[in-house]
Design an enzyme around this catalytic site. Structure first.
Site, PDB file in Angstrom:
ATOM      1  N   PRO A 189       0.810  -1.223   0.000  1.00 29.35           N
ATOM      2  CA  PRO A 189       0.000   0.000   0.000  1.00 29.35           C
ATOM      3  C   PRO A 189       0.845   1.275   0.000  1.00 29.35           C
ATOM      4  CG  PRO A 189       0.050  -0.922   2.190  1.00 29.35           C
ATOM      5  CD  PRO A 189       0.820  -1.886   1.309  1.00 29.35           C
ATOM      6  N   CYS A 190       1.413   1.582  -1.153  1.00 22.20           N
ATOM      7  CA  CYS A 190       2.271   2.760  -1.252  1.00 22.20           C
ATOM      8  C   CYS A 190       1.452   4.043  -1.117  1.00 22.20           C
ATOM      9  CB  CYS A 190       3.062   2.751  -2.549  1.00 22.20           C
ATOM     10  SG  CYS A 190       2.044   2.584  -4.014  1.00 22.20           S
ATOM     11  N   HIS A 191       0.110   3.945  -1.233  1.00 22.28           N
ATOM     12  CA  HIS A 191      -0.715   5.141  -1.029  1.00 22.28           C
ATOM     13  C   HIS A 191      -0.706   5.579   0.444  1.00 22.28           C
ATOM     14  CE1 HIS A 191      -3.427   1.681  -0.371  1.00 22.28           C
ATOM     15  NE2 HIS A 191      -4.053   2.460   0.490  1.00 22.28           N
TER      16      HIS A 191
END
Lengths: 262, 214
Positions: free
Chosen positions: A166-168
């Protein structure tokens, strides 16, 4: 007689030899297709429909179906991984629940095409819980390279498996959400959908607050940490830097680790 | 037009139609041939499987860069086997660079008795393992070109022209690799048959007194 015997022996040896050699022809190994091909599926997610490609080791690549469609996804996959890609009969185990936002370990990932540093960055990012955010610097430290903050940004901008890693949830230290490989609005939408108080965090950042501490637990956290969100306003103290909080007698949270492993 | 050429044309058409889906045909059609040669180039069944997969991946990467005209006329089977040999050579070179790497072309116990595979009938397997174990071990003592030539010609029944293509030599040289290999193998088999011991002296003695090899 001796000559005859020799001739018979030689012929017999030759016949057995040729029969034996013919027996060395073998089938393809049963696992060969799995070792050579990656397989794609189209599945729903928080980014709308996405294509995911998986090898026998796990999910390797994920991108929104978008306008480019399957042809675009296949071309992007081939350019990056150079492996033949065919349709999968069913999604890899764990992919659908992970994309629906169910907590858990998620599907196995195949990150073998990445460097050690890239893998370390993705591993650290994968540990950020849903609805929470951590700065790029935190990821750099957790990945074992505290100085490589910009490099973390570059790695995440090329994240082969967004949502699953989850790079967000990785944001700027000043409280701004920062960029996203599918655009900043998508990043904000994903974080809100996970229940993060995006406006509250922005308010704090505007007032120069990047850490929240509780005078009942004497612990200091990132504002989105599960523990920080439980602090009642009466007991809540904001800090701009971790040093200030520590000087004021607060101990870095062991869950969100604002000070890293130390 | 023979059956092999018809197969080649069908698979090449599938590749031109859709490279990735067509590659499924390539692996289905030539997986056995490539694996059979990989067995002769590696020390263990597991190494052979890895080498086979690696060769098919390298071949795909090459094909992805070829223009359609080249794919249309590509002699797939000898081309794949050439890719396999190059892959094996690179793997051997990499292994040699690593310190204390084991010799590449020496049969291990596992090679001599790879154990039953899923498709085998156990009784049938036992019998063939008995014959095959010795032969595979003896074959491993041949120089690579002779070993590959013998396997291509006599295990896979490839025409000599194709053996020559794979070895990148003329047909005369290919024939001589096959016959020298076979001759040497016959000597090894005879020696192994006369006295016990898989690595016994007789084989070496026969080898040493055998016809002069270049």
């Amino acid at each position: 007689m001796t000559t005859d015997d020799t001739t018979t022996d030689t012929t017999d040896v030759d016949a057995r030899l040729l029969a034996g050699l013919a027996g060395l022809a073998t089938e393809a190994p049963a696992g060969l297709p799995d070792a050579v091909f990656a397989r794609w599926v189209r599945v729903p997610s928080g980014l709308g429909d996405v294509y995911a490609a998986a090898t026998a080791h796990g999910v390797q690549f994920l991108r929104p179906a978008g306008d480019a469609g399957l042809a675009g996804f296949t071309a992007a996959y081939r350019a990056r991984f150079a492996r033949p890609l065919v349709a999968a009969p069913r999604p890899p185990a764990g992919l659908l629940p992970a994309l629906r936002g169910r907590p858990g370990r998620g599907p196995a990932l195949d990150l073998t095409a990445l460097t050690g540093f890239e893998r370390a960055v993705l591993d650290a990012t994968r540990r950020i819980p849903a609805g929470q955010a951590r700065p790029y610097g935190w990821v750099a430290r957790e990945a074992g390279s505290p100085g490589a903050v910009r490099a973390v940004g570059s790695v995440l901008a090329r994240n082969p498996v967004p949502l699953l890693v989850p790079c967000h949830r990785v944001v700027r230290a000043d409280g701004a959400l920062g960029g996203y490989l599918f655009g900043a609005p998508e990043k904000e939408r994903l974080l809100r959908a996970e229940g993060m108080d995006v406006d509250g965090v922005a308010d704090l950042a505007r007032r120069g607050v990047r850490y929240l501490a509780s005078d009942t637990t004497t612990v200091v956290c990132f504002p989105t940490c599960r523990d920080a969100r439980r602090i009642t306003p009466r007991h809540r103290h904001g800090f701009g830097t971790l040093d200030e909080a520590v000087r004021a007698g607060f101990r870095p949270c062991r869950t969100c680790r604002p000070a890293g492993a130390a | 037009m023979d059956a092999a050429e018809r197969t080649r044309q069908r698979v090449c058409r599938a590749l031109l139609d859709d490279l990735d889906a067509g590659y499924g045909e390539v692996v289905r059609e030539y997986g056995g041939v490539v694996h059979s040669v990989a067995r002769a180039l590696t020390r263990s069944a597991a190494d052979a499987e890895d080498l086979t997969a690696e060769a098919f991946l390298r071949a795909y990467r090459a094909l992805a860069g070829y223009p359609a005209e080249r794919i249309a006329v590509l002699a797939l089977r000898p081309w794949l086997l050439t890719v396999l040999r190059n892959t094996a050579r690179n793997a051997a070179r990499d292994a040699a660079r690593r310190p204390a790497g084991p010799p590449r072309y020496e049969p291990t116990e596992r090679e001599l008795d790879p154990g039953p595979t899923a498709l085998d009938d156990p009784a049938d397997h036992a019998e063939r393992a008995e014959a095959g174990r010795g032969l595979a071990a003896l074959l491993a003592r041949l120089p690579e070109a002779q070993r590959t030539a013998v396997v291509l010609r006599h295990a896979l029944d490839l025409p000599i022209a194709e053996v020559a293509q794979v070895l990148r030599v003329g047909e005369g040289t290919a024939k001589s690799h096959v016959s020298r290999g076979l001759h040497r193998l016959r000597a090894l088999v005879t020696a192994a048959g006369t006295e016990p011991g898989p690595d016994g002296e007789p084989a070496h003695r026969v080898l040493a007194s055998g016809r002069r090899d270049r």
